[in-house]
Scaffold this active site. Structure first.
Site, PDB file in Angstrom:
ATOM      1  N   LYS A 267       0.845  -1.204   0.000  1.00  0.00           N
ATOM      2  CA  LYS A 267       0.000   0.000   0.000  1.00  0.00           C
ATOM      3  C   LYS A 267       0.874   1.246   0.000  1.00  0.00           C
ATOM      4  CE  LYS A 267      -3.316   2.510   2.967  1.00  0.00           C
ATOM      5  NZ  LYS A 267      -4.216   2.454   4.138  1.00  0.00           N
ATOM      6  N   ASP A 272      -2.647  10.046   3.904  1.00  0.00           N
ATOM      7  CA  ASP A 272      -4.053   9.651   4.052  1.00  0.00           C
ATOM      8  C   ASP A 272      -4.756  10.579   5.039  1.00  0.00           C
ATOM      9  OD1 ASP A 272      -6.497   8.421   4.281  1.00  0.00           O
ATOM     10  OD2 ASP A 272      -5.746   6.724   5.470  1.00  0.00           O
ATOM     11  N   LYS A 279     -10.234  12.470   8.700  1.00  0.00           N
ATOM     12  CA  LYS A 279      -9.785  12.001  10.011  1.00  0.00           C
ATOM     13  C   LYS A 279      -9.724  13.169  10.995  1.00  0.00           C
ATOM     14  CE  LYS A 279      -6.639   8.363   8.321  1.00  0.00           C
ATOM     15  NZ  LYS A 279      -7.262   7.206   8.966  1.00  0.00           N
ATOM     16  N   ASP A 290       1.546   6.231   5.672  1.00  0.00           N
ATOM     17  CA  ASP A 290       0.569   5.257   5.174  1.00  0.00           C
ATOM     18  C   ASP A 290       1.051   4.560   3.895  1.00  0.00           C
ATOM     19  OD1 ASP A 290      -1.801   3.936   5.703  1.00  0.00           O
ATOM     20  OD2 ASP A 290      -3.056   5.359   4.597  1.00  0.00           O
ATOM     21  N   ASP A 349     -12.293   6.999   3.952  1.00  0.00           N
ATOM     22  CA  ASP A 349     -11.080   6.713   4.717  1.00  0.00           C
ATOM     23  C   ASP A 349     -10.682   5.231   4.611  1.00  0.00           C
ATOM     24  OD1 ASP A 349      -8.917   7.256   6.283  1.00  0.00           O
ATOM     25  OD2 ASP A 349     -10.028   7.343   8.180  1.00  0.00           O
ATOM     26  N   GLU A 351      -9.584   3.726   2.122  1.00  0.00           N
ATOM     27  CA  GLU A 351      -9.042   3.897   0.770  1.00  0.00           C
ATOM     28  C   GLU A 351      -7.976   2.871   0.419  1.00  0.00           C
ATOM     29  OE1 GLU A 351      -7.846   5.361   3.360  1.00  0.00           O
ATOM     30  OE2 GLU A 351      -5.756   4.833   3.021  1.00  0.00           O
ATOM     31  N   ARG A 353      -7.800  -0.347   0.896  1.00  0.00           N
ATOM     32  CA  ARG A 353      -8.327  -1.554   0.256  1.00  0.00           C
ATOM     33  C   ARG A 353      -8.754  -1.270  -1.187  1.00  0.00           C
ATOM     34  NH1 ARG A 353     -12.747  -2.157   4.881  1.00  0.00           N
ATOM     35  NH2 ARG A 353     -11.064  -1.078   5.951  1.00  0.00           N
TER      36      ARG A 353
HETATM   37  N1  BES Z   1      -4.377   4.119   6.971  1.00  0.00           N
HETATM   38  C1  BES Z   1      -5.524   3.854   7.744  1.00  0.00           C
HETATM   39  C2  BES Z   1      -5.292   2.792   8.817  1.00  0.00           C
HETATM   40  C3  BES Z   1      -4.344   3.166   9.917  1.00  0.00           C
HETATM   41  C4  BES Z   1      -4.808   3.691  11.098  1.00  0.00           C
HETATM   42  C5  BES Z   1      -2.988   2.939   9.787  1.00  0.00           C
HETATM   43  C6  BES Z   1      -3.923   4.013  12.111  1.00  0.00           C
HETATM   44  C7  BES Z   1      -2.097   3.268  10.783  1.00  0.00           C
HETATM   45  C8  BES Z   1      -2.560   3.799  11.941  1.00  0.00           C
HETATM   46  C9  BES Z   1      -6.652   3.365   6.841  1.00  0.00           C
HETATM   47  O1  BES Z   1      -6.674   3.928   5.576  1.00  0.00           O
HETATM   48  C10 BES Z   1      -7.930   3.749   7.486  1.00  0.00           C
HETATM   49  O2  BES Z   1      -8.184   4.909   7.632  1.00  0.00           O
HETATM   50  N2  BES Z   1      -8.735   2.752   7.870  1.00  0.00           N
HETATM   51  C11 BES Z   1      -9.973   2.983   8.493  1.00  0.00           C
HETATM   52  C12 BES Z   1     -10.987   2.051   7.883  1.00  0.00           C
HETATM   53  C13 BES Z   1     -12.399   2.324   8.314  1.00  0.00           C
HETATM   54  C14 BES Z   1     -12.861   3.653   7.796  1.00  0.00           C
HETATM   55  C15 BES Z   1     -13.266   1.218   7.802  1.00  0.00           C
HETATM   56  C16 BES Z   1      -9.808   2.716   9.977  1.00  0.00           C
HETATM   57  O3  BES Z   1      -9.102   1.777  10.340  1.00  0.00           O
HETATM   58  O4  BES Z   1     -10.362   3.456  10.773  1.00  0.00           O
HETATM   59 ZN    ZN Z   2      -4.903   4.580   4.824  1.00  0.00          ZN
HETATM   60 MN    MN Z   3      -7.721   5.747   5.517  1.00  0.00          MN
END
Ligand code: BES
Ligand code: ZN
Ligand code: MN
Length: 497
Positions: A267, A272, A279, A290, A349, A351, A353
């Site tokens: 990834k 992000d 966020k 990220d 968020d 994104e 996947r």
């Molecule tokens: N990059 C984040 C995940 C992340 C969070 C990585 C904290 C490192 C530290 C990912 O893109 C994300 O925002 N995931 C969301 C998914 C949700 C919206 C389904 C998450 O984990 O909150």
């Molecule tokens: Zn992310």
């Molecule tokens: Mn995200």
């Protein structure tokens, strides 16, 4: 830092410090520690008797030698119980010892091949652990510091052995450790680099340079190429950013006779923000990291290019920013990935996947097998496993087991989470084939199940490094900031195939 193996008596070699060790519960030092103790008139044995040195894992005791031996200082590193000694313990002890010594300041350090005597560890394995511990534990990200560091730097670390026949295996371990540490340092540098310096274009340039330096093939697909390949999911995420997205492909061919090509996918979100589903601002800056999965994959390709195993590997890194903008993709939008599957966006968020959907579809199109993807995918994985273990998932237990074993060998722990079919329910959409979030519960698993839709039946393992890619503190060979996790695991995995 230059790390070498030499033959000689550690009490007689020129150095600012010598590192010896002690196991927990040992009353009288043995081996090299005993030789140093004797030369110091029993100073170490005395400190053990007085209870100051216990040999506990992580314990550091500094003794000034006052000209009794050539090195000015002796550092006794506790290794914990002899029965529980692993390369990870050695890596950690050397890392802590180097951070302790460098600020003295100390420039020249001599050490022994820890664990090879009473600890029963192979000389090559010991030297590799020492090298990785010293190089990775001393790492600092200083690209944006305009003043010199007052921490100082150790210039040379020599692993000394009195046994000539150990020199060759020790040197071999130093060399492998150096290659793996330098690759991990590349991953840390790239992931630590702020988003304004590490755009998708910059990340592609890093990959191109790695390819140039190590004889790999590099191909970078632009927005127009992605349009041609119908990569609607990756393009959707990229819409809110003025930075053009890149699909970075690196190829290593070390086994021309075989058609088998291992796929590594990472990834590459260079920043992000969450997009329209933005966020909270606290810690949002951490999301410059990220792209740690992409950085790990590119860095692993560097080490593979240098170690030249008999294998074929193709790396794919989808790279983009995720930002809110008048043109950004929105919750409720439907995107179509390159494998033809439609995705309802319920949260912009989620994104990672989406961009991986197109990257994994592409890996499938190229016929790569097995495919390992590395991603800072879900906060849910961090909630489940903290910062000690990465989450492991997949559709092929054999591949998952091999990745977990490669990780264990590197001291990078992976804990497998379930992939029962029923978890797929959460990703069902009313209006499209799938939706991009299955909600809060089991979030790391439903994210993995989403990826499964795009890798389908290709043998695959997915490693979620959201919790392990960053560290809040210096600990062992990990220092505060990006960890470069999974570089050494991926290289081990490829070497083992
Ligand atoms: N990059 C984040 C995940 C992340 C969070 C990585 C904290 C490192 C530290 C990912 O893109 C994300 O925002 N995931 C969301 C998914 C949700 C919206 C389904 C998450 O984990 O909150
Ligand atoms: Zn992310
Ligand atoms: Mn995200």
């Amino acid at each position: 830092m230059k790390i070498t193996a030499v033959t000689g008596d550690i009490t007689k070699l020129a150095a600012d410090a010598v590192i010896v060790n002690l196991f927990e519960g040992v009353k009288r030092p043995s081996g090299a520690t005993a030789a140093v103790d004797k030369a110091l008139g029993g100073a170490i044995a005395k400190l053990i008797k007085q209870g100051e040195i216990k040999g506990k894992r992580g314990e550091i005791t500094l003794i000034h030698t006052m000209d009794k031996i050539k090195p000015a200082r002796v550092l006794v590193a506790g290794l914990g119980s002899k029965e529980q000694l692993t390369p990870a313990v050695i890596r950690e002890a050397i890392a802590e010892a180097c951070r302790y010594l460098r600020k003295m300041p100390v420039k020249e350090v001599v050490t022994i091949a820890h664990g090879t005597g009473a600890g029963g560890i192979d000389a090559t394995v010991s030297a590799q652990a020492i090298t990785e511990g010293a190089m990775l534990g001393s790492y600092t990200f200083r690209w944006h510091k305009t003043k010199s560091d007052n921490n100082g730097e150790i210039e040379r670390l020599s692993i000394a052995t009195p046994e000539r026949q150990l020199l060759k295996p020790l040197k071999k371990g130093c060399e492998k450790g150096r290659v793996l540490a330098e690759a991990t340092i590349l991953a840390r540098d790239v992931a630590n680099e702020p988003g304004n310096f590490m755009t998708p274009t910059d990340l592609a340039a890093v990959a191109a340079k790695v390819a140039d330096d190590w004889g790999l093939e590099c191909e970078v697909f632009e927005r127009a190429d992605m349009e041609e390949m119908d990569m609607g999911a990756l393009l959707g995420v990229a819409r809110g950013s003025v930075q053009p997205p890149k699909l970075i492909v690196l190829k290593y061919r070390g086994d021309k006779r075989s058609k088998k090509i291992i796929g590594l996918v990472g990834k590459g979100l260079t920043f992000d923000s969450g997009g329209i589903s933005i966020k909270p601002s606290e810690k949002m800056g951490d999301m410059k990291g990220d792209m740690a999965g992409g950085a790990a994959v590119i860095a692993a390709m560097r080490a593979i290019g240098e170690l030249k195993p008999k294998a074929n590997v193709t790396a794919i890194v989808p790279a983009t920013e995720n930002l809110p903008d008048g043109n950004a993709y929105k919750p409720g939008d439907v995107l179509k990935a390159s494998n033809g599957k439609t995705i309802e966006v319920v949260n912009t968020d989620a994104e990672g996947r989406l961009i991986l959907a197109d990257a994994l579809s592409y890996a499938r199109k190229l016929g790569l097998s097995p495919v390992i993807d590395i991603a800072t995918l879900t906060g849910a994985c961090m909630v489940a496993l903290g910062d000690l273990c990465s989450g492991g998932f997949g559709n092929d237990q054999g591949v998952i087991d091999k990745v977990i074993a490669a990780g264990a060998d590197a001291g990078e722990r992976i804990w497998q989470l379930p992939m029962c079919d029923e978890y797929k329910e959460a990703n069902k959409s009313d209006i499209a084939d799938v939706k991009n979030s299955g909600g809060r519960y089991g979030g790391a698993i439903t994210a993995a199940q989403f990826l499964h839709e795009f890798i389908e039946d290709t043998p695959w393992a997915h490693i979620d490094i959201a919790g392990t890619s960053r560290s809040e503190k210096d600990k062992g060979y990990v220092v505060k900031g990006e960890t470069g996790v999974m570089v050494r695991t991926l290289v081990n995995f490829v070497l083992g195939m």
